[in-house]
Motif scaffolding. Structure first.
Motif, PDB file in Angstrom:
ATOM      1  N   ASP A   5       3.916   5.753  -5.501  1.00  0.00           N
ATOM      2  CA  ASP A   5       3.774   5.779  -6.957  1.00  0.00           C
ATOM      3  C   ASP A   5       2.736   6.808  -7.389  1.00  0.00           C
ATOM      4  OD1 ASP A   5       5.683   3.793  -7.140  1.00  0.00           O
ATOM      5  OD2 ASP A   5       4.245   2.180  -7.574  1.00  0.00           O
ATOM      6  N   ASP A   6       1.620   6.862  -6.683  1.00  0.00           N
ATOM      7  CA  ASP A   6       0.577   7.832  -7.010  1.00  0.00           C
ATOM      8  C   ASP A   6       1.074   9.262  -6.795  1.00  0.00           C
ATOM      9  OD1 ASP A   6      -2.302   8.567  -7.577  1.00  0.00           O
ATOM     10  OD2 ASP A   6      -2.121   9.361  -5.524  1.00  0.00           O
ATOM     11  N   HIS A   7       1.748   9.489  -5.673  1.00  0.00           N
ATOM     12  CA  HIS A   7       2.284  10.824  -5.388  1.00  0.00           C
ATOM     13  C   HIS A   7       3.269  11.249  -6.475  1.00  0.00           C
ATOM     14  CE1 HIS A   7       3.728  14.259  -3.055  1.00  0.00           C
ATOM     15  NE2 HIS A   7       4.930  13.892  -3.466  1.00  0.00           N
ATOM     16  N   GLU A   8       4.170  10.336  -6.832  1.00  0.00           N
ATOM     17  CA  GLU A   8       5.176  10.678  -7.838  1.00  0.00           C
ATOM     18  C   GLU A   8       4.554  10.884  -9.212  1.00  0.00           C
ATOM     19  OE1 GLU A   8       9.333   9.027  -6.028  1.00  0.00           O
ATOM     20  OE2 GLU A   8       8.252   7.673  -7.379  1.00  0.00           O
ATOM     21  N   ALA A   9       3.497  10.159  -9.527  1.00  0.00           N
ATOM     22  CA  ALA A   9       2.812  10.365 -10.808  1.00  0.00           C
ATOM     23  C   ALA A   9       2.177  11.751 -10.862  1.00  0.00           C
ATOM     24  CB  ALA A   9       1.750   9.284 -11.015  1.00  0.00           C
ATOM     25  N   ARG A  10       1.708  12.230  -9.722  1.00  0.00           N
ATOM     26  CA  ARG A  10       1.048  13.547  -9.672  1.00  0.00           C
ATOM     27  C   ARG A  10       2.028  14.707  -9.515  1.00  0.00           C
ATOM     28  NH1 ARG A  10      -4.629  13.205  -7.205  1.00  0.00           N
ATOM     29  NH2 ARG A  10      -5.127  10.989  -7.355  1.00  0.00           N
ATOM     30  N   HIS A  11       3.123  14.476  -8.765  1.00  0.00           N
ATOM     31  CA  HIS A  11       3.990  15.591  -8.367  1.00  0.00           C
ATOM     32  C   HIS A  11       5.453  15.424  -8.756  1.00  0.00           C
ATOM     33  CE1 HIS A  11       0.581  16.947  -5.974  1.00  0.00           C
ATOM     34  NE2 HIS A  11       0.516  15.745  -5.450  1.00  0.00           N
ATOM     35  N   THR A  29       3.843   1.522  -1.264  1.00  0.00           N
ATOM     36  CA  THR A  29       4.384   1.630  -2.625  1.00  0.00           C
ATOM     37  C   THR A  29       3.359   2.263  -3.554  1.00  0.00           C
ATOM     38  OG1 THR A  29       5.852  -0.251  -2.310  1.00  0.00           O
ATOM     39  CG2 THR A  29       5.287   0.304  -4.583  1.00  0.00           C
ATOM     40  N   GLU A  30       2.102   1.859  -3.436  1.00  0.00           N
ATOM     41  CA  GLU A  30       1.038   2.451  -4.254  1.00  0.00           C
ATOM     42  C   GLU A  30       0.894   3.946  -3.985  1.00  0.00           C
ATOM     43  OE1 GLU A  30      -2.536   0.295  -3.388  1.00  0.00           O
ATOM     44  OE2 GLU A  30      -1.741  -1.580  -4.198  1.00  0.00           O
ATOM     45  N   LEU A  31       0.967   4.328  -2.711  1.00  0.00           N
ATOM     46  CA  LEU A  31       0.848   5.743  -2.354  1.00  0.00           C
ATOM     47  C   LEU A  31       2.001   6.570  -2.920  1.00  0.00           C
ATOM     48  CD1 LEU A  31      -0.317   5.387   1.352  1.00  0.00           C
ATOM     49  CD2 LEU A  31      -1.677   6.269  -0.556  1.00  0.00           C
ATOM     50  N   ARG A  63       0.838  -1.203   0.000  1.00  0.00           N
ATOM     51  CA  ARG A  63       0.000   0.000   0.000  1.00  0.00           C
ATOM     52  C   ARG A  63       0.873   1.254   0.000  1.00  0.00           C
ATOM     53  NH1 ARG A  63      -3.321   3.148  -1.858  1.00  0.00           N
ATOM     54  NH2 ARG A  63      -4.533   4.435  -0.449  1.00  0.00           N
TER      55      ARG A  63
END
Length: 85
Positions: free
Chosen positions: A51-57, A47-49, A45
């Motif tokens: 990855d999501d943060h890095e995709a956005r920012h 790692t998912e967070l 979880r």
């Protein structure tokens, strides 16, 4: 994720299973495996967070990674806590 339990049949390398059994004793094997699975789910979880943060920012900076690591290790006060710049 608690409550009823159910018996499962899984395959584990014998040397690994025996090492764990020696460490935790005859009654602790299931609890140890349960804790390991919970830890793995939490890390997945996380790692998912990230990855999501890095995709956005964009990628985390070295400083952001160091602060996150300190939070995970419980040493955030030594590294400036949450509000460090």
């Amino acid at each position: 994720m608690s409550g009823a339990t159910r018996k499962y049949s899984i395959s584990i390398p014998e040397d690994l299973a025996e090492t764990v059994r020696e460490q935790v004793g005859p009654g602790g094997f299931s609890a140890y495996v349960t804790d390991a699975l919970r830890h793995r789910l939490a890390m997945d979880r996380l790692t998912e967070l990230v990855d999501d943060h890095e995709a956005r920012h964009g990628a985390l900076s070295d400083d952001e990674r160091a602060r996150a690591d300190a939070l995970l290790r419980g040493t955030a006060e030594e590294h400036g806590g949450r509000n460090a710049a």
